[in-house]
Write an enzyme that holds these catalytic residues in place. Sequence first.
Site, PDB file in Angstrom:
ATOM      1  N   HIS C  82      77.890 -44.554 -12.716  1.00 29.33           N
ATOM      2  CA  HIS C  82      78.659 -44.855 -13.970  1.00 29.33           C
ATOM      3  C   HIS C  82      78.359 -43.427 -14.783  1.00 29.33           C
ATOM      4  O   HIS C  82      79.216 -42.605 -15.355  1.00 29.33           O
ATOM      5  CB  HIS C  82      78.154 -45.936 -14.860  1.00 29.33           C
ATOM      6  CG  HIS C  82      78.344 -45.825 -16.309  1.00 29.33           C
ATOM      7  ND1 HIS C  82      79.759 -45.925 -16.837  1.00 29.33           N
ATOM      8  CD2 HIS C  82      77.585 -45.904 -17.424  1.00 29.33           C
ATOM      9  CE1 HIS C  82      79.577 -45.927 -18.099  1.00 29.33           C
ATOM     10  NE2 HIS C  82      78.351 -45.839 -18.523  1.00 29.33           N
ATOM     11  N   ASP C 111      99.017 -17.286 -20.343  1.00 33.72           N
ATOM     12  CA  ASP C 111      98.473 -18.305 -19.582  1.00 33.72           C
ATOM     13  C   ASP C 111      96.961 -18.111 -19.359  1.00 33.72           C
ATOM     14  O   ASP C 111      96.435 -17.406 -20.211  1.00 33.72           O
ATOM     15  CB  ASP C 111      98.972 -18.015 -17.965  1.00 33.72           C
ATOM     16  CG  ASP C 111      99.094 -19.519 -17.344  1.00 33.72           C
ATOM     17  OD1 ASP C 111      97.988 -19.986 -17.087  1.00 33.72           O
ATOM     18  OD2 ASP C 111     100.057 -20.086 -16.798  1.00 33.72           O
ATOM     19  N   TRP C 147      71.484 -41.157 -12.819  1.00 33.76           N
ATOM     20  CA  TRP C 147      72.373 -39.935 -13.089  1.00 33.76           C
ATOM     21  C   TRP C 147      71.752 -38.839 -12.980  1.00 33.76           C
ATOM     22  O   TRP C 147      71.927 -37.428 -12.559  1.00 33.76           O
ATOM     23  CB  TRP C 147      73.506 -39.672 -13.886  1.00 33.76           C
ATOM     24  CG  TRP C 147      72.998 -39.633 -15.526  1.00 33.76           C
ATOM     25  CD1 TRP C 147      72.103 -40.091 -16.272  1.00 33.76           C
ATOM     26  CD2 TRP C 147      72.999 -38.045 -15.848  1.00 33.76           C
ATOM     27  NE1 TRP C 147      71.817 -39.251 -17.632  1.00 33.76           N
ATOM     28  CE2 TRP C 147      72.516 -38.157 -17.341  1.00 33.76           C
ATOM     29  CE3 TRP C 147      73.826 -36.802 -15.847  1.00 33.76           C
ATOM     30  CZ2 TRP C 147      72.327 -37.096 -18.229  1.00 33.76           C
ATOM     31  CZ3 TRP C 147      73.836 -35.966 -16.654  1.00 33.76           C
ATOM     32  CH2 TRP C 147      73.008 -35.711 -17.773  1.00 33.76           C
ATOM     33  N   SER C 174      83.461 -25.642  -9.418  1.00 27.14           N
ATOM     34  CA  SER C 174      84.624 -25.746 -10.150  1.00 27.14           C
ATOM     35  C   SER C 174      84.428 -25.632 -11.788  1.00 27.14           C
ATOM     36  O   SER C 174      85.057 -24.824 -12.318  1.00 27.14           O
ATOM     37  CB  SER C 174      84.766 -27.027 -10.132  1.00 27.14           C
ATOM     38  OG  SER C 174      85.922 -27.761 -11.103  1.00 27.14           O
ATOM     39  N   SER C 175      83.193 -25.954 -12.090  1.00 26.13           N
ATOM     40  CA  SER C 175      82.994 -25.624 -13.488  1.00 26.13           C
ATOM     41  C   SER C 175      82.822 -24.225 -13.785  1.00 26.13           C
ATOM     42  O   SER C 175      83.072 -23.820 -14.984  1.00 26.13           O
ATOM     43  CB  SER C 175      81.601 -26.362 -14.194  1.00 26.13           C
ATOM     44  OG  SER C 175      82.135 -27.961 -14.142  1.00 26.13           O
ATOM     45  N   HIS C 258      70.107 -30.569 -20.991  1.00 18.37           N
ATOM     46  CA  HIS C 258      70.085 -30.790 -22.387  1.00 18.37           C
ATOM     47  C   HIS C 258      71.221 -30.003 -22.615  1.00 18.37           C
ATOM     48  O   HIS C 258      72.098 -30.386 -23.440  1.00 18.37           O
ATOM     49  CB  HIS C 258      68.772 -30.496 -23.099  1.00 18.37           C
ATOM     50  CG  HIS C 258      68.931 -30.661 -24.594  1.00 18.37           C
ATOM     51  ND1 HIS C 258      69.058 -31.951 -25.211  1.00 18.37           N
ATOM     52  CD2 HIS C 258      69.514 -29.716 -25.577  1.00 18.37           C
ATOM     53  CE1 HIS C 258      69.588 -31.806 -26.350  1.00 18.37           C
ATOM     54  NE2 HIS C 258      69.883 -30.585 -26.465  1.00 18.37           N
ATOM     55  N   GLU C 260      73.726 -29.500 -21.258  1.00 24.23           N
ATOM     56  CA  GLU C 260      74.752 -29.983 -20.550  1.00 24.23           C
ATOM     57  C   GLU C 260      75.531 -31.175 -21.728  1.00 24.23           C
ATOM     58  O   GLU C 260      76.797 -31.340 -21.975  1.00 24.23           O
ATOM     59  CB  GLU C 260      74.400 -31.021 -19.456  1.00 24.23           C
ATOM     60  CG  GLU C 260      75.357 -32.207 -18.896  1.00 24.23           C
ATOM     61  CD  GLU C 260      76.695 -31.544 -18.520  1.00 24.23           C
ATOM     62  OE1 GLU C 260      76.893 -30.386 -18.215  1.00 24.23           O
ATOM     63  OE2 GLU C 260      77.534 -32.338 -18.418  1.00 24.23           O
ATOM     64  N   TYR C 262      75.276 -30.694 -24.800  1.00 29.18           N
ATOM     65  CA  TYR C 262      76.069 -29.980 -25.841  1.00 29.18           C
ATOM     66  C   TYR C 262      77.414 -29.540 -25.298  1.00 29.18           C
ATOM     67  O   TYR C 262      78.296 -29.325 -26.082  1.00 29.18           O
ATOM     68  CB  TYR C 262      75.003 -29.062 -26.512  1.00 29.18           C
ATOM     69  CG  TYR C 262      73.781 -29.501 -27.095  1.00 29.18           C
ATOM     70  CD1 TYR C 262      74.364 -30.538 -28.335  1.00 29.18           C
ATOM     71  CD2 TYR C 262      72.867 -29.121 -27.258  1.00 29.18           C
ATOM     72  CE1 TYR C 262      73.260 -30.967 -29.058  1.00 29.18           C
ATOM     73  CE2 TYR C 262      71.759 -29.863 -27.727  1.00 29.18           C
ATOM     74  CZ  TYR C 262      72.041 -30.341 -28.729  1.00 29.18           C
ATOM     75  OH  TYR C 262      70.916 -31.321 -29.573  1.00 29.18           O
ATOM     76  N   SER C 273      87.073 -30.004 -35.842  1.00 34.61           N
ATOM     77  CA  SER C 273      87.306 -28.726 -36.891  1.00 34.61           C
ATOM     78  C   SER C 273      88.878 -28.318 -37.125  1.00 34.61           C
ATOM     79  O   SER C 273      89.158 -27.684 -38.020  1.00 34.61           O
ATOM     80  CB  SER C 273      86.546 -27.654 -36.556  1.00 34.61           C
ATOM     81  OG  SER C 273      85.156 -27.981 -36.351  1.00 34.61           O
ATOM     82  N   HIS C 307      62.227 -32.666 -24.411  1.00 32.73           N
ATOM     83  CA  HIS C 307      62.248 -33.892 -25.306  1.00 32.73           C
ATOM     84  C   HIS C 307      62.667 -34.972 -24.379  1.00 32.73           C
ATOM     85  O   HIS C 307      62.539 -36.192 -24.838  1.00 32.73           O
ATOM     86  CB  HIS C 307      63.230 -33.798 -26.572  1.00 32.73           C
ATOM     87  CG  HIS C 307      64.534 -33.471 -26.132  1.00 32.73           C
ATOM     88  ND1 HIS C 307      65.250 -32.725 -27.283  1.00 32.73           N
ATOM     89  CD2 HIS C 307      65.136 -33.987 -25.571  1.00 32.73           C
ATOM     90  CE1 HIS C 307      66.342 -32.712 -26.841  1.00 32.73           C
ATOM     91  NE2 HIS C 307      66.716 -33.441 -25.631  1.00 32.73           N
ATOM     92  N   HIS C 308      63.251 -34.835 -23.323  1.00 32.43           N
ATOM     93  CA  HIS C 308      63.553 -35.792 -22.379  1.00 32.43           C
ATOM     94  C   HIS C 308      62.217 -36.220 -21.533  1.00 32.43           C
ATOM     95  O   HIS C 308      62.225 -37.108 -20.766  1.00 32.43           O
ATOM     96  CB  HIS C 308      64.893 -35.483 -21.237  1.00 32.43           C
ATOM     97  CG  HIS C 308      65.800 -35.178 -21.755  1.00 32.43           C
ATOM     98  ND1 HIS C 308      66.672 -36.227 -22.422  1.00 32.43           N
ATOM     99  CD2 HIS C 308      66.445 -34.084 -22.717  1.00 32.43           C
ATOM    100  CE1 HIS C 308      67.853 -35.808 -22.929  1.00 32.43           C
ATOM    101  NE2 HIS C 308      67.535 -34.465 -23.104  1.00 32.43           N
ATOM    102  N   THR C 333      73.560 -28.688 -36.911  1.00 26.29           N
ATOM    103  CA  THR C 333      74.398 -29.792 -36.811  1.00 26.29           C
ATOM    104  C   THR C 333      75.186 -30.279 -38.143  1.00 26.29           C
ATOM    105  O   THR C 333      76.215 -30.746 -38.200  1.00 26.29           O
ATOM    106  CB  THR C 333      73.927 -30.871 -35.925  1.00 26.29           C
ATOM    107  OG1 THR C 333      73.311 -30.287 -34.621  1.00 26.29           O
ATOM    108  CG2 THR C 333      75.073 -31.645 -35.425  1.00 26.29           C
ATOM    109  N   LYS C 336      77.439 -28.292 -39.551  1.00 29.21           N
ATOM    110  CA  LYS C 336      78.843 -28.868 -39.157  1.00 29.21           C
ATOM    111  C   LYS C 336      79.131 -29.979 -40.204  1.00 29.21           C
ATOM    112  O   LYS C 336      80.283 -30.084 -40.762  1.00 29.21           O
ATOM    113  CB  LYS C 336      78.801 -29.057 -37.920  1.00 29.21           C
ATOM    114  CG  LYS C 336      78.323 -27.857 -37.186  1.00 29.21           C
ATOM    115  CD  LYS C 336      79.029 -27.425 -35.676  1.00 29.21           C
ATOM    116  CE  LYS C 336      80.355 -27.211 -35.887  1.00 29.21           C
ATOM    117  NZ  LYS C 336      81.074 -26.254 -34.933  1.00 29.21           N
ATOM    118  N   ARG C 455      65.504 -49.459 -19.984  1.00 29.38           N
ATOM    119  CA  ARG C 455      66.863 -49.100 -19.321  1.00 29.38           C
ATOM    120  C   ARG C 455      66.993 -49.267 -17.855  1.00 29.38           C
ATOM    121  O   ARG C 455      65.861 -49.411 -17.354  1.00 29.38           O
ATOM    122  CB  ARG C 455      67.281 -47.635 -19.737  1.00 29.38           C
ATOM    123  CG  ARG C 455      66.737 -46.688 -19.279  1.00 29.38           C
ATOM    124  CD  ARG C 455      66.965 -45.464 -20.056  1.00 29.38           C
ATOM    125  NE  ARG C 455      68.147 -45.120 -19.442  1.00 29.38           N
ATOM    126  CZ  ARG C 455      68.383 -43.428 -19.613  1.00 29.38           C
ATOM    127  NH1 ARG C 455      67.765 -42.578 -20.325  1.00 29.38           N
ATOM    128  NH2 ARG C 455      69.723 -43.271 -18.949  1.00 29.38           N
TER     129      ARG C 455
END
Lengths: 298, 398, 540
Positions: C82, C111, C147, C174-175, C258, C260, C262, C273, C307-308, C333, C336, C455
């Site tokens: 998932h 293009d 994951w 690909s990314s 991390h 990722e 964002y 925006s 922080h993880h 943030t 924003k 979890r």
Amino acid sequence: MSATIPSHSAAGKVPYYFVPGPSRHPLMAAIGLFFVVLGAGQWVNGSGWAPYCLAFGLLWWAVVLKQWFAEAIHESESGLYSDRIDISFRWSMAWFIFSEVMFFGAFFGALYWARVHSVPELGNLEHQLLWPDFKGLWPSSHPGATGAPAGHVEAFSTMGPWPLPTINTALLLTSGVTLTIAHHALREGKRGMTIAFMWLTVLLGFVFLLCQGYEYYHAYTDLNLKLTSGVYGSTFFMLTGFHGFHVFVGALMLLFITLRLQKGHFTPERHFGFEGAAWYWHFVDVVWLGLYVIVYWM
Amino acid sequence: MTTPAPSIPTRPESLTFERLRQAGMALAASALTTAAWAVNDLPGGPAVRQFDLPQPATRIAAAQQDLHVMMLWICGVIFVAVFGVMFYSIYAHRKSKGAKPADFHESTTVEIVWTIIPFLIVIGMALPATKVVVAQKDTTNADITVKATGYQWKWGYDYLKGPGEGIQFVSTLDASQRALSDAGKPQGDNYLLKVDEPLVVPVGKKIRVITTANDVIHSFMVPAFGIKQDAIPGFVRDTWFKAEKTGDFYGQCAELCGKEHAYMPIHVRVLSEEDYAKWAEAKLKAQLAKADDPNKVWAQADLIARGEKVYAANCAACHLPNGKGGGAIKAIDGSALVLDADKGKQINVLLNGQNNIMPAWRQLSDTEIAAVITFTKNSWSNKTGQTVQPAEVLAARK
Amino acid sequence: MTAVLDHGGHAHGHDHAHDHPHGWRRWLFATNHKDIGTLYLLFSFTMLLIGGVLALGIRAELFKPGLQLVNPELFNQLTTMHGIIMVFGAIMPAFVGMANWMLPLQIGASDMAFARMNNFSFWLMIPASIIIVASFFMPGGAPAAGWTLYAPLTLQMGPSMDAAIFAMHIMGASSIMGSINIVVTILNMRAPGMTLMKMPMFAWTWLITAYLLIAVMPVLAGAITMTLTDRHFGTSFFNPAGGGDPVMYQHIFWFFGHPEVYIMILPAFGIVSQIVPAFARKKLFGYHSMVYATASIAILSFIVWAHHMFATGMPVTGQLFFMYATMLISVPTGVKVFNWIATMWRGSMTFEVPMLWSVGFIFVFTMGGFTGLICSVAPIDTQIQDTYYVVAHFHYVLVAGSLYALYAGFYYWAPKWTGVMIPEWKGKVHFWLSLITFNVTFFPMHFLGLAGMPRRYADYPMQFADFNAIASVGAFGFGLMQVYFLFVVLIPAMMGKGEPAPQRPWEGAEGLEWEVPSPAPFHTFEEPPKLNADATRVVG
Ligand code: HEA
Ligand code: HEA
Ligand code: CUA
Ligand SMILES: [Cu+2]
């Protein structure tokens, strides 16, 4: 699908920004990679059919790439690529190289972590609780030392900078010089000299690979230094191995550029194909210098 | 190092939450299923429909809870203020009300203001947090040091220093509860939290817990104590707690460690100092009495009987009670290695593990290993007749 | 098929009876950014459904305590797949799809810079996702290490782990190619007059996101390559017996991980925006600081990864550094959020569906931001790390953040894509019921986490039963709303049912995408358009 190239372009009109028509190459290349990934994933688990699947995928992929590049080269040589496209190529190559830098960064980071954090920590007082006989030494600072608990990693010697890696450094640095000479020659329109120096560069690249192959052989047979030699072996072989792989790719690029030069491609003004490969080669060079200092010397 | 936290149980915030909880409970109960589950709060463990952090049993946990309350207040106020403005604007500045768009779209001053103010707020949050971080990390001057080792899927405890030194045992989820889980018929207030043998510590003493693991990463968590420390194979880490009251406290493994991750609870029993001393004495005596002499020669039937227990406690989780394994787990029933005439092969696998999947079982005693090997060599379809004596295991251990 | 090149001199559009390729070739061999964008969007929505069904598997099992439907092995596989499918298959490609469709239109380019490579980026997703999804059927089942694929648990996984590693390699390729394409398109293909500081926010946020991707995807590739060699070739990167360290995996992974997260939110900021000013009929407040804030978030995202890992046992200084750095991110943030609200302030607002999703985004995402901030306080994180509190946090920012913004973008741009308006009521039903069911699903998880429910648990103590039951009911409701979206909104719109959309369907919308007809013709801006002073209109 060279049919997509209209005649009026060939007649000297460069489109503002050439957008290729539909192309089967991307899909085909992805199918090739499907077999590569499928094969590789099963191969490491020992499936009998997997190596064939992998080889088939790679072959397929190589064929597609060849067609794809041939088409792009054809477009380029037909004058479809405006200056703006040239700039696009430059940006893309630059950022691609940046991504490669980050890839090596991960492995240099692993080396840093192992050396500065995990090995000393495993050897400290606290960890004697778990590893009473762990030597918290970074192997390369003490020849013959094994930063591991006794019995877990066979004794091995480390690879010093002398003589092979130094010779390799010289080879790569020289190849950088010959490549630059070739570039200057190309800009001055001296095609013969360009081609000669390109061959020299390619040759130096392949000699480097031979030396490295020998170095690995030496490591395995004489030093008992293997991929399994603890984290020193892991970082040593993965860093130098990925670098070697990049040398191989870079040398292939230069080889193809040389063949194109022989076919009369590129002009003194427009030759990004050449430059892109050269950038890549210099990048590979710089990574080597990092390896030479950090992996072999320090 | 003393922590700045206030005294433990009676704090006004928890009252607010208590009321909230009651209200929520009434609401939820009227709307939902739960009446079907006969379950009560578990003191020292989770409460039914618990809204907030658990009742703290250490100063650190209390300090954490204070920080959380502070964060909730600050964030809540900002939230209300910011979205008050937004919803007012949504209410007032809509086209249907005839609002005409204003023309301003830039102001360096306000940008600076609303950069600086949040920055200051963040500093205001970080300062008290810093104090607690420092207190949490200070594991010096412990009265008792216990090593907690995570195994797939149980906890091993070794009392390394202080009163009770030398005590050693393994703490596993109650097998009947595991069966209830499989059957989909949970019951009991301590469902999934009941172990065969809790970790026992004295009240009011600083307990340093050293964590490590045998196979993969686990995490030693006891919410009421405000501790959670990963147990990392090959490395030692530590944390500490000083329980302020006696009683039973519960936690669970908090790092994904494989299929039985949900089934390796932690139960800490906090006793008064006298009770602890008594417990420790008795425990040490019993341990001594039970300790097996590795040189004793056993009868095969006794080894098999003992081995069956060892198998059920350690091996059955993966290899299944019928020895058939499955997936990446090899079968023992009919295994060539088990049937092999060279007993050393199987001893080696048990002592050193195999393929990253089968862990090493060095923590079992020589007798236990000998017993379980003898059991597997003579069970199900395996009929080797071989016996492995503890001395052989001892010799292989080196 | 020469149409693509057919420009210069004569005006286009009239002699294009065969304006674009037809049939299957058009899609399989696509080089047109709009077609590739469509492919990406359809692909990612499919993956959302697949990932969603796995989530429903999780929620169904957790509906009540005790094991009912799946065994713990399968449960862990569901959780892992998932997460992977949602992150790499649904959210990221969806934003890439939007970028493909909109960026060339927004900056006046014909293009994407590399049309064929663009298609290659897309087609690489297909083998990768086939292999990932098929891994459920491999011996030993799908990977089940979460994951985040922490070592050494990954070393215990079956063959599907290797398949997943290789699949993730090509997804990463690909990314990277997709990002390079985006960077180059933005840097090199803007119409004259479209200076960087006049670009729409969506282009800005994607430019910055693309840099993040180029910087961190290779690091992920490195991490999983080390996992692979540790698994099969005897290296000791994560094996302490050889001097390695399992925690090193986490450092490398989160150095990717991390940024990722964002990567999954910055383009969402960009979409919002654009939409808020359109429906406030007022220019975006503080454009410049929005750009700087986005860049600050991206830069800060490189120094907060640990922080993880507060529970891994870092030294005090490490905990403090990562705590401070993380908390700092709330400042840009916040800028924003404040700017969006200032944009709304004294505007002349209407609340069509895209605006509803955007306001919903701001409101609910901020809740997720605040819970993130609470996680970042290391001592509080000691309590909630690896509990459902974190699950609640990241679904607030990922579902109510990324996914909501994607829906906002869909409703905003769909008229341009399909040429038809989507009936307001359809979108409103989708929005309101999703908003409610979303909160029913994920709000109770905060309580579960605070109370200590870990979890990745297949079963839990009975005291947690009620909130889990509520969450499960909500999840099915939320899932149903996405099925509703598929059948009631998406398919009719794709079939062209509905009122024809005008060129500029939203009164206050600004930007070059509204300067071309709806649906956007196959080729747009083949010659760079001439723009007005603030680069929002085509003149002449
Ligand atoms: C889109 C994705 C996304 C986003 C945007 C964020 C945003 C943030 N995240 Fe989140 N996070 C995840 C996705 C995301 N996260 C995921 C997927 C995980 C779990 C991964 C896993 O383990 O599987 C995770 C986990 C995670 C953790 C680890 C928890 C744990 O495992 O114990 C932490 C800890 O610090 C954290 C913090 C933050 C912070 C501080 C922000 C900040 O960026 C939020 C900033 C926003 C605001 C604060 C609100 C708006 C601001 C204002 C209105 C201004 C005023 C405010 C103040 C001054 C307070 N996140
Ligand atoms: C990136 C985006 C993303 C998105 C969009 C979602 C969407 C959802 N997630 Fe998410 N989730 C993650 C990312 C995401 N998740 C990550 C990264 C993890 C961590 C994984 C890990 O621990 O390793 C996680 C973990 C996670 C867990 C914790 C699992 C555990 O710890 O064991 C749970 C539990 O409830 C959950 C639930 C849901 C639900 C109910 C949705 C819903 O929003 C989904 C809604 C969509 C649908 C349901 C699809 C449509 C339905 C159908 C086509 C079927 C027909 C429908 C009906 C019959 C109703 N997720
Ligand atoms: Cu042990 Cu989870
Ligand atoms: Cu993070």
